[in-house]
Write a protein that holds these residues in place. Structure first.
Motif, PDB file in Angstrom:
ATOM      1  N   THR A  77      33.179 -24.249  -0.308  1.00 25.62           N
ATOM      2  CA  THR A  77      34.211 -25.270  -0.351  1.00 25.62           C
ATOM      3  C   THR A  77      34.999 -25.270  -1.650  1.00 25.62           C
ATOM      4  N   THR A  78      34.725 -24.327  -2.537  1.00 28.21           N
ATOM      5  CA  THR A  78      35.439 -24.322  -3.808  1.00 28.21           C
ATOM      6  C   THR A  78      36.890 -23.887  -3.598  1.00 28.21           C
ATOM      7  N   THR A  79      37.752 -24.373  -4.469  1.00 29.17           N
ATOM      8  CA  THR A  79      39.157 -24.027  -4.349  1.00 29.17           C
ATOM      9  C   THR A  79      39.396 -22.552  -4.635  1.00 29.17           C
ATOM     10  N   ASN A  80      38.509 -21.934  -5.386  1.00 26.94           N
ATOM     11  CA  ASN A  80      38.646 -20.517  -5.715  1.00 26.94           C
ATOM     12  C   ASN A  80      37.739 -19.659  -4.842  1.00 26.94           C
ATOM     13  N   TRP A  81      37.436 -20.145  -3.652  1.00 27.19           N
ATOM     14  CA  TRP A  81      36.485 -19.421  -2.805  1.00 27.19           C
ATOM     15  C   TRP A  81      36.917 -17.981  -2.575  1.00 27.19           C
ATOM     16  N   TRP A  82      38.168 -17.722  -2.266  1.00 25.85           N
ATOM     17  CA  TRP A  82      38.562 -16.353  -1.934  1.00 25.85           C
ATOM     18  C   TRP A  82      38.315 -15.414  -3.105  1.00 25.85           C
ATOM     19  N   GLY A  83      38.552 -15.894  -4.296  1.00 26.45           N
ATOM     20  CA  GLY A  83      38.373 -15.044  -5.463  1.00 26.45           C
ATOM     21  C   GLY A  83      36.921 -14.724  -5.761  1.00 26.45           C
ATOM     22  N   THR A  84      36.011 -15.544  -5.242  1.00 26.09           N
ATOM     23  CA  THR A  84      34.585 -15.334  -5.522  1.00 26.09           C
ATOM     24  C   THR A  84      33.788 -15.139  -4.248  1.00 26.09           C
ATOM     25  N   ARG A  85      34.427 -14.814  -3.174  1.00 25.98           N
ATOM     26  CA  ARG A  85      33.824 -14.830  -1.834  1.00 25.98           C
ATOM     27  C   ARG A  85      32.635 -13.879  -1.699  1.00 25.98           C
ATOM     28  N   ARG A  86      32.558 -12.875  -2.534  1.00 24.22           N
ATOM     29  CA  ARG A  86      31.473 -11.904  -2.438  1.00 24.22           C
ATOM     30  C   ARG A  86      30.263 -12.287  -3.279  1.00 24.22           C
ATOM     31  N   THR A  87      30.319 -13.418  -3.914  1.00 25.53           N
ATOM     32  CA  THR A  87      29.215 -13.852  -4.770  1.00 25.53           C
ATOM     33  C   THR A  87      28.473 -15.028  -4.146  1.00 25.53           C
ATOM     34  N   ILE A  88      27.177 -15.097  -4.430  1.00 24.05           N
ATOM     35  CA  ILE A  88      26.362 -16.190  -3.925  1.00 24.05           C
ATOM     36  C   ILE A  88      26.864 -17.525  -4.454  1.00 24.05           C
ATOM     37  N   ALA A  89      27.359 -17.530  -5.664  1.00 26.17           N
ATOM     38  CA  ALA A  89      27.795 -18.775  -6.300  1.00 26.17           C
ATOM     39  C   ALA A  89      28.962 -19.441  -5.579  1.00 26.17           C
ATOM     40  N   ALA A  90      29.673 -18.685  -4.730  1.00 27.08           N
ATOM     41  CA  ALA A  90      30.825 -19.252  -4.028  1.00 27.08           C
ATOM     42  C   ALA A  90      30.419 -20.155  -2.879  1.00 27.08           C
ATOM     43  N   TYR A  91      29.126 -20.225  -2.556  1.00 27.26           N
ATOM     44  CA  TYR A  91      28.656 -20.920  -1.374  1.00 27.26           C
ATOM     45  C   TYR A  91      27.687 -22.031  -1.731  1.00 27.26           C
ATOM     46  N   ASP A  92      27.828 -23.164  -1.046  1.00 27.15           N
ATOM     47  CA  ASP A  92      26.991 -24.299  -1.402  1.00 27.15           C
ATOM     48  C   ASP A  92      26.065 -24.773  -0.283  1.00 27.15           C
ATOM     49  N   HIS A  93      26.236 -24.266   0.911  1.00 26.48           N
ATOM     50  CA  HIS A  93      25.300 -24.585   1.985  1.00 26.48           C
ATOM     51  C   HIS A  93      24.891 -23.290   2.665  1.00 26.48           C
ATOM     52  N   TRP A  94      23.598 -23.161   2.923  1.00 26.09           N
ATOM     53  CA  TRP A  94      23.044 -21.937   3.487  1.00 26.09           C
ATOM     54  C   TRP A  94      22.203 -22.254   4.707  1.00 26.09           C
ATOM     55  N   GLY A  95      22.210 -21.324   5.660  1.00 25.00           N
ATOM     56  CA  GLY A  95      21.295 -21.420   6.776  1.00 25.00           C
ATOM     57  C   GLY A  95      19.932 -20.866   6.409  1.00 25.00           C
ATOM     58  N   GLN A  96      19.019 -20.901   7.366  1.00 23.43           N
ATOM     59  CA  GLN A  96      17.649 -20.467   7.111  1.00 23.43           C
ATOM     60  C   GLN A  96      17.474 -18.966   7.297  1.00 23.43           C
ATOM     61  N   GLY A  97      18.458 -18.318   7.895  1.00 23.73           N
ATOM     62  CA  GLY A  97      18.403 -16.880   8.086  1.00 23.73           C
ATOM     63  C   GLY A  97      17.873 -16.483   9.456  1.00 23.73           C
ATOM     64  N   THR A  98      18.280 -15.312   9.899  1.00 19.83           N
ATOM     65  CA  THR A  98      17.781 -14.741  11.149  1.00 19.83           C
ATOM     66  C   THR A  98      17.471 -13.271  10.912  1.00 19.83           C
ATOM     67  N   GLN A  99      16.336 -12.829  11.408  1.00 17.80           N
ATOM     68  CA  GLN A  99      15.875 -11.456  11.153  1.00 17.80           C
ATOM     69  C   GLN A  99      16.561 -10.478  12.095  1.00 17.80           C
ATOM     70  N   VAL A 100      17.054  -9.412  11.508  1.00 25.38           N
ATOM     71  CA  VAL A 100      17.593  -8.284  12.264  1.00 25.38           C
ATOM     72  C   VAL A 100      16.782  -7.055  11.894  1.00 25.38           C
ATOM     73  N   THR A 101      16.200  -6.415  12.877  1.00 22.90           N
ATOM     74  CA  THR A 101      15.410  -5.209  12.654  1.00 22.90           C
ATOM     75  C   THR A 101      15.959  -4.106  13.535  1.00 22.90           C
ATOM     76  N   VAL A 102      16.296  -2.995  12.900  1.00 17.91           N
ATOM     77  CA  VAL A 102      16.862  -1.854  13.622  1.00 17.91           C
ATOM     78  C   VAL A 102      15.894  -0.689  13.496  1.00 17.91           C
ATOM     79  N   SER A 103      15.397  -0.226  14.612  1.00 18.37           N
ATOM     80  CA  SER A 103      14.467   0.899  14.611  1.00 18.37           C
ATOM     81  C   SER A 103      15.217   2.206  14.823  1.00 18.37           C
ATOM     82  N   SER A 104      14.667   3.264  14.269  1.00 19.58           N
ATOM     83  CA  SER A 104      15.343   4.571  14.372  1.00 19.58           C
ATOM     84  C   SER A 104      14.930   5.319  15.621  1.00 19.58           C
TER      85      SER A 104
END
Length: 127
Positions: free
Chosen positions: A100-127
């Motif tokens: 929600t930061t005003t400079n989000w686009w400039g920092t979009r690739r950094t963790i610091a640009a984000y203030d709410h996170w989900g719990q995550g979902t596992q992706v497993t790719v077998s060869s």
């Protein structure tokens, strides 16, 4: 407060596709800029993709560019990550996050640009 819930992960074979969803609830307003990150065991959390609040602008890490696509349905308060041509190197826990930061686009690739996170979902790719 915004709550995020990821879903759609699973175990697939190399070359397969998955679509992750990130559903927002709470004070969603008119939507938030959203990022996707992933973390493999022993690795730091890394940027995967970002999508602006309107969905008009996206950004992708080089490792997924051309294979992954992020989109959103603001009427459903949901952001998607379509993942095609998956390979074992894509194996990780995938997280979505809102910024929600005003400079989000400039920092979009950094963790610091984000203030709410989900719990995550596992992706497993077998060869």
């Amino acid at each position: 407060q915004v709550q995020l819930v990821e879903s759609g992960g699973g175990l697939v074979q190399a070359g397969d596709s998955l679509r992750l969803s990130c559903a927002a609830s709470g004070r969603t307003g008119s939507g938030y800029a959203t990022g996707w990150f992933r973390q493999a065991p022993g690795n730091e959390r890394e940027f995967v993709a970002a999508i602006s609040r309107s969905g008009a602008t996206t950004d992708y890490a080089n490792s997924v560019k051309g294979r992954f696509t992020s989109s959103r349905d603001n009427a459903r308060n949901t952001v998607y990550l379509q993942m095609n041509s998956l390979n074992p190197e894509d194996t990780a826990v995938y997280y979505c996050a809102t910024g929600t930061t005003t400079n989000w686009w400039g920092t979009r690739r950094t963790i610091a640009a984000y203030d709410h996170w989900g719990q995550g979902t596992q992706v497993t790719v077998s060869s």
